[in-house]
Design an enzyme around this catalytic site. Sequence first.
Site, short mmCIF file in Angstrom:
data_model
loop_
_atom_site.label_atom_id
_atom_site.label_comp_id
_atom_site.label_asym_id
_atom_site.label_seq_id
_atom_site.Cartn_x
_atom_site.Cartn_y
_atom_site.Cartn_z
N GLU A 104 -5.69 -4.06 2.09
CA GLU A 104 -5.63 -4.88 2.91
C GLU A 104 -7.08 -5.86 2.87
O GLU A 104 -7.73 -6.89 3.35
CB GLU A 104 -5.69 -4.17 4.06
CG GLU A 104 -4.59 -3.58 4.66
CD GLU A 104 -4.39 -2.30 4.03
OE1 GLU A 104 -5.11 -1.98 3.20
OE2 GLU A 104 -3.40 -0.85 4.47
N LYS A 107 -12.00 18.57 12.85
CA LYS A 107 -12.07 18.91 14.25
C LYS A 107 -12.21 19.95 14.77
O LYS A 107 -11.21 20.75 14.92
CB LYS A 107 -11.29 17.69 14.80
CG LYS A 107 -10.81 16.48 14.59
CD LYS A 107 -9.84 15.42 15.39
CE LYS A 107 -10.00 14.51 14.55
NZ LYS A 107 -9.43 13.91 13.46
N TRP A 146 -16.80 17.46 14.52
CA TRP A 146 -16.24 16.95 13.76
C TRP A 146 -16.84 17.00 12.03
O TRP A 146 -18.54 16.70 12.08
CB TRP A 146 -16.88 14.84 12.93
CG TRP A 146 -15.37 14.87 13.98
CD1 TRP A 146 -14.58 15.05 15.06
CD2 TRP A 146 -15.29 13.42 14.37
NE1 TRP A 146 -14.07 14.16 15.80
CE2 TRP A 146 -14.37 13.27 15.59
CE3 TRP A 146 -15.52 11.97 13.33
CZ2 TRP A 146 -13.38 11.71 15.83
CZ3 TRP A 146 -14.58 10.64 13.94
CH2 TRP A 146 -13.47 10.47 15.26
N THR A 159 0.66 -1.35 -0.02
CA THR A 159 -0.01 0.00 0.34
C THR A 159 0.58 1.00 0.50
O THR A 159 2.01 1.26 0.06
CB THR A 159 -0.95 -0.18 1.27
OG1 THR A 159 -0.45 0.50 2.72
CG2 THR A 159 -1.85 -1.02 1.10
P1 AMP Z 1 -6.61 1.80 -1.13
O1 AMP Z 1 -5.75 0.62 0.08
O2 AMP Z 1 -4.87 2.47 -1.60
O3 AMP Z 1 -7.61 1.55 -1.99
O4 AMP Z 1 -6.79 2.63 -0.54
C1 AMP Z 1 -8.31 2.37 0.37
C2 AMP Z 1 -9.12 4.37 0.90
O5 AMP Z 1 -9.70 4.69 -0.23
C3 AMP Z 1 -10.01 3.65 2.48
O6 AMP Z 1 -9.78 3.31 3.32
C4 AMP Z 1 -10.88 4.61 1.82
O7 AMP Z 1 -10.68 5.35 2.67
C5 AMP Z 1 -10.38 5.01 0.46
N1 AMP Z 1 -11.85 4.65 -0.17
C6 AMP Z 1 -11.61 3.49 -1.26
N2 AMP Z 1 -13.01 4.10 -1.78
C7 AMP Z 1 -13.59 4.52 -1.32
C8 AMP Z 1 -14.74 5.15 -1.86
N3 AMP Z 1 -15.74 4.91 -2.39
N4 AMP Z 1 -15.30 6.18 -1.02
C9 AMP Z 1 -14.39 6.94 -0.43
N5 AMP Z 1 -12.92 5.90 0.10
C10 AMP Z 1 -12.56 5.51 -0.71
#
Ligand code: AMP
Length: 545
Positions: A331, A442, A447, A185
């Site tokens: 993850e 915040k 929030w 990641t």
């Molecule tokens: P990654 O591991 O790089 O795929 O990033 C995951 C993160 O992307 C998640 O924990 C979210 O914060 C964000 N994320 C993924 N899909 C969405 C969505 N549809 N709307 C808002 N945030 C998202």
Amino acid sequence: MLPGNMMDRPLTVPSILDFAAEIHGDARVISARVEGDVHRYSYKDAHKRVSRLAHALRALGIGDGDRVATLAWNGYRHFELYYAISGIGAVCHTINPRLFEDQILYIVHHAEDRVLFLETSFLPLVEKLADRLPPDLRFVVMCAAGDLPETGLNVLAYEDLLAGQPDTIIWPDLDERQASGLCYTSGTTGNPKGVLYSHRSTLIHTMGLLAVGQSIGLSPERSLLPVVPLFHVNAWGLPFAAPLVGTDFVLPGTRLDGPGLFAFMDQEKVNTSWGVPTVWFGLLAEMRKHGRKPNGFDCVLIGGSAAPKPMIEEFERDFGVTVVHGWGMSEMSPVGSVGVFYARQRALPEEERMHLKTAQGRRMFGVEFKIADGEGTRLPHDGVAFGELHVRGPAIMSAYFNDEAATDGAFDDEGWLKTGDVARIDPNGFLFLVDRTKDVIKSGGEWISSIDLESAALAHPDVAECAVIAVPHPKWVERPLLITVLEDGSRLTAGEMQDFLGGKVAKWWLPDDVVFVDELPHTATGKLSKMTLREKFRDYRLPGV
Ligand code: AMP
């Protein structure tokens, strides 16, 4: 316990391609090649080349548990690597070429990669890093021998490797719990963290996708184009789900900008495409220019970042493309929820229906959700209470790869993975992401959701892209700042923007200031990089402060 009397056959990745070659043998993989032309073949042909590649990998000395890395676009050779590497019990480690060079070096060393398969376009990058890469790392350039560019590196050509190898294979006995894939990641802080998928987790995730298949464009006799890269979290599971269901798999290579994507989708009559909002901004601009959608396009899956409401409305109302909003994370293999609508949701009044489309969908089978407050107390799924979203399931990571420090603190006392996302869940199971725990503003102990503010601002026709971040405030601790990229030629002022937002969000949510910039920074996976923005505006003085 009375054990069941069923066969204990393992769930394995290569069984997917075996099945596709036999049952969906005629369905096709279509790739826009880096070489410039379009390559087409069937899953049956793919199986033959995967078999040859698997034999070739063994001939290179690759065996159980070895990590084999890729630096490649979405194309048929990358697809072949997914299956051949995991099929022989090795681990397919996809590297995101958009990471910083130091991050790429870190992960190649951390993963202890044995071989690196790279597309010709990444040769200059690898040449530049070569001195700092492990000395025994081998390089295979994904092209024919005749197309090998001049290089000082000791490289093999992909097609040479395959030449002369048998095109059938009997896969080794694999344990379904053994590792099949690895993806790091692109954490915004600290070193990247590795997520090590197993054959079992991959199969379970794939079958979860197929359970909602039709609604997300996964059905036979259709075609699906992943803009989401094969180099990041298994292209959201599509290299496994597409062959299993028998849909045509259309791979865009480097044609990822609006015009390139429009032309390729149009030419290949792509029905469904999956990707992050940034990509759709580009495609929608091109659709507006043409006054139509690409031929055959009727379903778009938007995930990775929040799908803005105006984007959803434009796809659905102006172009008749159904939007499915999804959420997930590396993850989690990665899909956690998808916005599948049934008759009851489709029949909602238009405004309510659109609002529900902004939700990140409902959990997939195999993913459990829990929201908890700061003390870890469970909150109800009543659509009102919000707290940190926690997940658990058989396709969800139980530890980062060889990284105790990162693993510590990633889970709660009951073993659920903390997502770092703040969410509420309504009684029908729809997930509404409020923010990232670190992006939420915040203000005076309350929030403010940066995502909701961004959606409200994006509804203004002059706003091309925007971000809301917290900036320090002496009284309220933090207050929202809206950073906006305007459409060409717009002369919108900060005051007009604030007036526009006036009726749309609670008064105390209104951004204290609006700044205009030419462009916003994005991360290696195409998401807005709020960390970069926070850094840039760290000392920003709000008016009157
Ligand atoms: P990654 O591991 O790089 O795929 O990033 C995951 C993160 O992307 C998640 O924990 C979210 O914060 C964000 N994320 C993924 N899909 C969405 C969505 N549809 N709307 C808002 N945030 C998202």
